[in-house]
Write an enzyme that holds these catalytic residues in place. Structure first.
Site, short mmCIF file in Angstrom:
data_model
loop_
_atom_site.label_atom_id
_atom_site.label_comp_id
_atom_site.label_asym_id
_atom_site.label_seq_id
_atom_site.Cartn_x
_atom_site.Cartn_y
_atom_site.Cartn_z
NE ARG A 46 61.08 30.83 -3.78
CZ ARG A 46 62.29 30.40 -3.44
NH1 ARG A 46 62.56 29.12 -3.47
NH2 ARG A 46 63.23 31.24 -3.07
CE LYS A 148 76.59 43.15 -10.70
NZ LYS A 148 76.35 43.62 -9.33
CE LYS A 182 76.25 54.58 -10.58
NZ LYS A 182 75.32 54.80 -9.46
CD GLU A 216 80.01 49.73 -3.29
OE1 GLU A 216 78.81 49.90 -3.03
OE2 GLU A 216 80.47 48.64 -3.69
CG ASP A 235 79.35 43.05 -6.67
OD1 ASP A 235 78.20 42.71 -7.03
OD2 ASP A 235 79.56 43.99 -5.87
CG HIS A 240 78.72 48.27 -12.09
ND1 HIS A 240 77.58 48.06 -12.80
CD2 HIS A 240 78.47 47.78 -10.84
CE1 HIS A 240 76.66 47.50 -12.03
NE2 HIS A 240 77.17 47.31 -10.84
CE LYS A 340 80.58 45.53 -1.97
NZ LYS A 340 79.43 46.31 -2.44
CE LYS A 345 78.19 54.77 -3.68
NZ LYS A 345 78.00 53.39 -4.12
#
Ligand code: BG6
Length: 486
Positions: A46, A148, A182, A216, A235, A240, A340, A345
């Protein structure tokens, strides 16, 4: 080898994903000679920008998200020449669609491959697909890529699929799950089916359990608006982790063709034993982080990171025990978890083989543990016991280690690089078919419903730890432990 010249139209072109992943991925492929310079990348969003204004943003994005040694000024400039911008709200039929059309159908480009990449909110996908069709933007060979999440539960996923399916045949719909991009996830297929030894042992007779972790260290990263309405189950797990699970658990496909592969993957999803409110507590743990530390620094609680510090029951961590109800896997727990603000990680698949017999070397020998490290530092390890040199028959454990590729020499492509060009080439093998998404939602949706009825909300865990105690309890019942506790 370069692909044929193409036009890539990105909806949501000023968004975070485009800046962080899509433009850097196309740049890298361009820099490596795979993208012909007369291809075009057309951003739409936009914001009232012109080509030059958008190119400036794209340049900044490259500087932020591509390693400095991969950025060569001349190459960046040549890349940016391919970049255009049309200010337009893809979900609305008013707006500069004529401008977009005249750009796409101009000169020799009219019949080249055209990819529409939808990186907007998913509830707009149907409207964007309709506009693309009704404004006459589809070409003989157009494809539509959907980011996604496809919906937020089974019903909304079906709606998205139907909405887009009205204008694009399934064969031209590319649902992206970047975990399939991956290298180390793709390698699982090779590992399983190119090594007869492993292939023969890949079942309930030999394997005690499987753990799939995607941890993560980051927290909300300013994505509160999206994340708080989503949570870790939607999520990460629905897409995944379940995708990784299918690759670990599927039967040998008859070929590596897209549909052969996806037929087997969808069978795994459909064989998952349903979880629902009656067995939820015993099989699923959810958590939300409170204050703790990340990278040695104190970090706030999830709720404090939310705009307005609103109370929230959104889970930032899920651990669950899944079972695949088929002859190969019946009774073998597949432990999945993602969170999280974990200590590191790390994405990893752990395959725990069954213990051996007691006798020769004292107690029962522990079963071997195959560890497939997806990221960082892609590797496969399988420790073996060997005789300790010397007189006695003591044992040493040695690691048979394989890094996937030689560190420093092979640059692992970012997962979007391969996938974005697969869409150009029309290779859907590493994309998620409609029935796969819906089977995954079918399994996940009852968990969401069960949670909704459970006033207790998520357990808490300190930021920088491996999640709430309920996640450990989940395994303890079966006499198992998460890999970091072993
Ligand atoms: C995305 C999620 O799909 O995957 C993010 O929306 C998450 O929340 C990301 O951070 C993780 O991807 P990767 O490739 O860094 O493991």
């Amino acid at each position: 080898e370069p692909v044929d010249s193409f036009d890539y139209v990105i909806f949501g072109a000023t968004g975070d994903l485009t800046m962080r992943k899509l433009l850097p991925a196309l740049y890298r492929r361009f820099a490596e000679g795979q993208v012909p310079a007369d291809s075009r990348i057309v951003g739409t969003a936009r914001s009232p920008l012109d080509d030059e204004g958008y190119r400036e943003r794209a340049r900044q994005a490259l500087h932020e998200h591509v390693r400095a040694d991969e950025l060569i000024d001349a190459t960046v400039n040549r890349f940016l020449r391919m970049v255009h911008y049309v200010s337009l709200n893809g979900a609305e039929s008013t707006g500069n669609w004529e401008g977009l059309k005249s750009l796409l159908v101009s000169n020799a480009a009219a019949d080249r491959v055209r990819v529409f990449y939808l990186a907007t909110a998913p509830d707009l996908y149907g409207d964007i697909a309709r506009n693309v069709a009704e404004k006459g933007l589809r070409s003989e060979s157009s494809r539509i890529v959907l980011e996604k999440p496809i919906g937020t539960d089974l019903e909304t996923a079906r709606k998205v699929n139907e909405g887009v399916g009205r204008y694009f045949p399934e064969g031209s719909i590319f649902r992206i799950d970047h975990y399939l991009g991956k290298e180390a996830v793709q390698n699982i297929i090779a590992l399983r089916f190119a090594n007869p030894m492993l292939e023969r042992m890949w079942d309930r007779d030999s394997i005690e359990y499987v753990q799939i972790t995607a941890a993560e260290t980051v927290g909300l990263e300013g994505r509160g608006g999206y994340y708080d309405g989503s949570g870790a189950l939607r999520d990460m797990i629905q897409n995944h982790l379940l995708q990784v699970l299918t690759v670990v658990a599927m039967e040998r496909p008859v070929s590596l063709d897209a549909d052969a592969l996806r037929d087997e993957k969808v069978r795994v999803l459909k064989s998952l034993k349903p979880l629902d409110r009656d067995n939820l507590r015993a099989n699923v743990a959810r958590g939300q982080y409170v204050q703790g530390t990340a990278g040695g620094k104190p970090v706030p609680a999830y709720r404090e990171e939310l705009p307005g510090e609103t109370p929230s029951n959104t889970e930032t961590f899920v651990a669950l025990k899944a079972e695949i109800d088929n002859a190969r896997w019946r009774g073998v727990p597949f432990y999945l978890r993602s969170g999280k603000r974990m200590p590191e990680k790390l994405t990893e698949v752990v395959v725990q083989f069954r213990a051996g017999e007691p006798g020769l070397f004292g107690e029962a020998r522990p079963g071997s543990r195959l560890v497939i490290r997806v990221q960082p530092n892609e590797s496969v390890t399988l420790p073996l016991f060997v005789k300790h040199p010397g007189d006695s028959f003591g044992l040493d454990e040695v690691d048979a280690l394989s890094r996937l590729g030689e560190p420093g020499r092979i640059r692992y492509r970012d997962s979007y690089e391969g996938l974005m060009l697969d869409a150009v080439k029309g290779s859907p093998a590493l994309f998620v078919r409609k029935d796969e998404t819906e089977a995954a939602w079918q399994w996940v949706t009852p968990i969401l419903e069960g949670w909704r009825e459970d006033e207790n909300g998520p357990d808490t865990y300190e930021a920088g730890t491996w999640g709430p105690d309920s996640a450990r309890e989940l395994l303890r019942q079966a006499g198992h432990q998460w890999v970091e506790d072993i």
